[in-house]
Design a protein around this motif. Structure first.
Motif: not given
Ligand code: MG
Length: 309
Positions: A51-61, A73-89
């Protein structure tokens, strides 16, 4: 690779980008909290599967979506790799502030084609929700982010029934004018059928919206998701949302079950000779692994067929 044979059909794209929504849209409906390390491993495995586009989480209340309370916490843990997009709501300015602090490069905003769902989900009118997005989208684009716009209830709404094409086109074009780089058309309660999909895509084309700015987000509630996907591909759409293992539905619409399972989508695309870059076998193993963590079998037919679970 599918050992039962590959035969293309005319009029379909050579490549499709799958937007994997399992970690956010899928897991957000889980009643029991899923440990952050399981979520992080899930995202890593999805990327490992291709996968090169993985919607990872949402910064919602967290009051709205408790399952996403660990987003930072999750966004700090996931190693974001070049060429991969990690959209966040990101629902609002506050969410965007957090996204910018965390180095997020892709965000998604969530809109509704109908007043009833806007009220239920966003506690706003459609117009008010667009007013809320406008500064968020503008600032995100100014910071160099991509902004995916979700448009819910494009083909049917549990309170309003059928949604007029002109209404969907109107909200869709307004979201694009605000600066959304891509618009994901959601069949949030899974009621669309192939002719209805064609009608909306034709209406959007007539309004000047090109297929390269559109993604489709089908739910399989009535077993129509793959038929609808094929129609969208024939209309030139090349981005399809799907959820590994068929995780998730929509917490705000009672009858909404079943995101299209990514494995079911890949089975069809592979058989048609359409390239996605995602390894179906590795993905199915990932969904089977997650199913053991969630304590119940995957609802996705292709996962069950391939892994014997
Ligand atoms: Mg969904």
């Amino acid at each position: 690779m599918n050992r039962y044979g590959i035969d293309p059909l005319p009029g379909l794209p050579a490549r499709v980008t799958v937007c994997e929504v399992g970690p956010r849209d899928g897991l957000q409906n889980e009643a029991e909290p899923v440990p952050t390390d399981v979520k992080a491993e899930f995202v890593e495995r999805l990327v490992d599967a291709g996968h090169r586009v993985v919607e990872t989480t949402g910064l919602v209340h967290p009051r709205w979506v408790p399952q996403l309370a660990d987003a930072e916490d999750l966004l700090r843990r996931v190693e974001r790799r070049p060429g991969v997009r990690y959209p966040v709501l990101v629902p609002n300015r506050r969410g965007l502030d957090r996204a910018l602090d965390l180095g997020v490069e892709d965000i998604a905003v969530f809109g509704s084609a109908t007043e009833s769902f806007a009220k239920a989900n966003l506690n706003r009118t459609v117009a008010e929700s667009l007013e809320m997005f406008a500064p968020v989208v503008a600032r995100a684009r100014g910071a160099g982010m991509r902004v995916r716009g979700y448009l819910s209830m494009c083909w049917g709404d549990p309170w309003e029934g059928a949604v007029p094409l002109a209404q969907v086109v109107s909200v869709a074009t307004r979201m694009l004018r605000l600066g959304c780089t891509e618009l994901s058309l959601g069949d949030t309660i899974g009621v669309a059928t192939p002719g209805r999909v064609a009608a909306l895509l034709d209406a959007l084309t007539a309004a000047g919206v090109t297929a390269d700015r559109i993604a489709v987000h089908f739910h399989d509630t009535y077993g129509q998701a793959l038929a609808n996907t094929l129609v969208a591909l024939r209309h030139g759409v090349t981005t399809v949302d799907a959820s590994a293992g068929g995780l998730g539905g929509c917490p705000y619409a009672k009858s909404a079950t079943g995101n299209l399972a990514t494995e079911d989508l890949l089975w069809q695309l592979e058989g048609l000779g359409i390239h996605t870059g995602v390894d179906l076998g590795r993905l199915a193993e990932t969904s089977a692994w997650l199913a053991t963590r969630l304590g119940r079998p995957s609802p996705a037919r292709t996962v069950r067929a391939l892994t014997g679970t």
